[in-house]
Motif scaffolding. Structure first.
Motif, mmCIF file in Angstrom:
data_model
loop_
_atom_site.group_PDB
_atom_site.id
_atom_site.type_symbol
_atom_site.label_atom_id
_atom_site.label_comp_id
_atom_site.label_asym_id
_atom_site.label_seq_id
_atom_site.Cartn_x
_atom_site.Cartn_y
_atom_site.Cartn_z
ATOM 1 N N PRO A 1 0.798 -1.240 0.000
ATOM 2 C CA PRO A 1 0.000 0.000 0.000
ATOM 3 C C PRO A 1 0.824 1.281 0.000
ATOM 4 N N ILE A 2 2.150 1.195 0.071
ATOM 5 C CA ILE A 2 2.962 2.413 0.188
ATOM 6 C C ILE A 2 3.292 2.967 -1.198
ATOM 7 N N GLY A 3 3.106 4.262 -1.364
ATOM 8 C CA GLY A 3 3.290 4.896 -2.670
ATOM 9 C C GLY A 3 4.753 5.067 -3.037
ATOM 10 N N GLY A 4 5.012 5.245 -4.334
ATOM 11 C CA GLY A 4 6.379 5.318 -4.837
ATOM 12 C C GLY A 4 7.191 6.467 -4.248
ATOM 13 N N ALA A 5 6.532 7.590 -3.960
ATOM 14 C CA ALA A 5 7.269 8.749 -3.462
ATOM 15 C C ALA A 5 7.853 8.494 -2.084
ATOM 16 N N ASP A 6 7.213 7.626 -1.323
ATOM 17 C CA ASP A 6 7.694 7.335 0.031
ATOM 18 C C ASP A 6 8.729 6.226 0.055
ATOM 19 N N MET A 7 8.999 5.623 -1.102
ATOM 20 C CA MET A 7 9.841 4.433 -1.131
ATOM 21 C C MET A 7 11.238 4.615 -0.534
ATOM 22 N N PRO A 8 11.942 5.756 -0.805
ATOM 23 C CA PRO A 8 13.272 5.893 -0.213
ATOM 24 C C PRO A 8 13.260 5.718 1.301
ATOM 25 N N VAL A 9 12.255 6.288 1.959
ATOM 26 C CA VAL A 9 12.174 6.149 3.416
ATOM 27 C C VAL A 9 11.971 4.685 3.787
ATOM 28 N N VAL A 10 11.102 4.002 3.023
ATOM 29 C CA VAL A 10 10.819 2.599 3.319
ATOM 30 C C VAL A 10 12.066 1.740 3.096
ATOM 31 N N ILE A 11 12.797 2.021 2.020
ATOM 32 C CA ILE A 11 14.018 1.260 1.750
ATOM 33 C C ILE A 11 15.009 1.463 2.885
ATOM 34 N N SER A 12 15.112 2.701 3.357
ATOM 35 C CA SER A 12 16.010 2.971 4.477
ATOM 36 C C SER A 12 15.580 2.198 5.712
ATOM 37 N N LEU A 13 14.268 2.100 5.914
ATOM 38 C CA LEU A 13 13.759 1.337 7.071
ATOM 39 C C LEU A 13 14.136 -0.137 6.938
ATOM 40 N N TYR A 14 13.946 -0.700 5.749
ATOM 41 C CA TYR A 14 14.294 -2.104 5.541
ATOM 42 C C TYR A 14 15.799 -2.312 5.666
#
Lengths: 276, 97
Positions: A203-216
């Motif tokens: 459900p997470i949008g592409g614009a937020d992906m850098p933050v999510v990648i950093s979290l992972y």
């Protein structure tokens, strides 16, 4: 030999920390990655002589795996365009998470008695590593354009929470049952952890992906640190936890730079009302 | 084997170290630093090698093989991508001044 190996791990841990420090300032950034790279080289080279590794077959498999994995990564890393870097980080990070999960899987399917705390840490590391693996792959697929749009359906957070709850329950049973857990339970545990990583990232949008990648990235670090504890490997413990902590801070900094809170990024469709 | 409170102390000190070491990173270095730390947790390769190295059954070997393969990808890919990124960073920094 054992002394040489331990000394090499010690040096590697220092090089990682110094390298990371240098990478956080514009002046020394390039030197930083070279230092960290030297540490990695030392650590990997001495590990070939580890007394824990035996069997010609295993050595052959090891060289084959390093050749294939390293070769593919070399090839893909060299040819990717600068603008596509974030998804490549996600991909390589996912591979690290998968490797941490694989270590846990090998240790758990050996069915050798472990002390209770080691077994629990192995399971926690497996859970974190597996979800970082599948989550990173979804992040990669989204940024690469293989997976378009965001997937949302009613009660999504509830479904995710339920999947996570069952995964944790299975994990707890495995962690607490000595060597009596069934193989099928272990399989289901890993399958559910994989599914959770996918469900959480969809459900997470592409614009937020850098933050999510950093979290992972931070989660993978944590998983690596935990599996380092399971194997009794201090270099993995230190490097993993340092990355886990640095990655967590970096995730917060990145979210702040984008004017987002991490809660907002992860659960932005919660209730559907919160403005991003 | 590192056990009990010694392990806990290592975890605690490493966590503070990680937090302190990057606390003053400028925004422009966020992505390279993420990539660099991604490379550093590639140390998982060392563990994957040991896991494969003491595998006995075919299943253990298979999972261990996958682990080493993935970890090698993490190490090599992480290094190349970070190096390329920082290379560009240095070149453009020079060109701008």
């Amino acid at each position: 030999m054992n002394f040489v190996i331990q000394a090499a791990y010690f040096v590697a841990a220092i090089l990682f920390i110094v390298g990371l420090k240098q990478m956080s300032s514009p002046v020394g950034a390039r030197r930083g990655i070279l230092w960290a790279g030297a540490g990695m080289l030392v650590a990997v080279l001495v590990t070939f002589f580890s007394p824990d590794i035996h069997g010609v077959g295993n050595y052959l498999l090891m060289f084959l795996a390093i050749g294939i994995g390293g070769g593919l990564a070399w090839w893909s890393g060299k040819r990717v365009a600068m603008t596509d870097m974030p998804q490549m980080i996600a991909l390589y990070n996912g591979m690290g998470g998968g490797a941490a999960a694989a270590i846990a899987a090998v240790e758990l399917i050996r069915y050798e008695p472990m002390s209770a705390d080691v077994q629990a840490i192995a399971v926690v590391g497996a859970l974190i590593g597996t979800m970082a693996f599948s989550g990173s792959l979804i992040a990669f697929a989204k940024l690469q354009g293989l997976l378009k749009g965001t997937v949302r359906y009613p009660q999504q957070q509830m479904v995710n929470l339920a999947v996570f709850g069952i995964t944790v329950l299975f994990g707890a049973i495995i962690a607490l049952s000595g060597t009596d857990y069934a193989g099928i339970l272990l399989f289901l545990f890993f399958a559910l952890a994989l599914a959770f990583g996918v469900l959480m990232t969809l459900p997470i949008g592409g614009a937020d992906m850098p933050v999510v990648i950093s979290l992972y990235n931070a989660l993978t670090g944590l998983a690596v640190g935990f599996e380092g504890f399971v194997l009794g490997n201090p270099a993995m413990m230190i490097a993993g936890i340092v990355v886990g902590a640095a990655g967590s801070l970096l995730t917060q900094l990145m979210a702040k730079a984008m004017n987002r809170s991490i809660r907002n990024v992860l659960f932005s469709n919660f209730g559907g009302g919160s403005a991003g | 084997m590192i056990e009990g409170f010694v392990a806990l102390y290592i975890f605690m000190l490493a966590a503070f170290t990680g937090y302190e070491v990057i606390s003053k990173v400028p925004v422009i270095l966020h992505t390279p630093l993420m990539s660099g730390s991604n490379f550093i947790h590639g140390i998982v390769l060392v563990g994957a090698m040991v896991a494969l190295g003491h595998a006995h059954t075919g299943l253990e070997q298979l999972v261990g093989f996958v682990g080493v393969l993935l970890a090698a990808g993490n190490v090599v890919g992480g290094f190349i991508v970070t190096e390329r990124m920082l290379d560009m960073f240095k070149a453009s920094g020079k060109g701008g001044k």
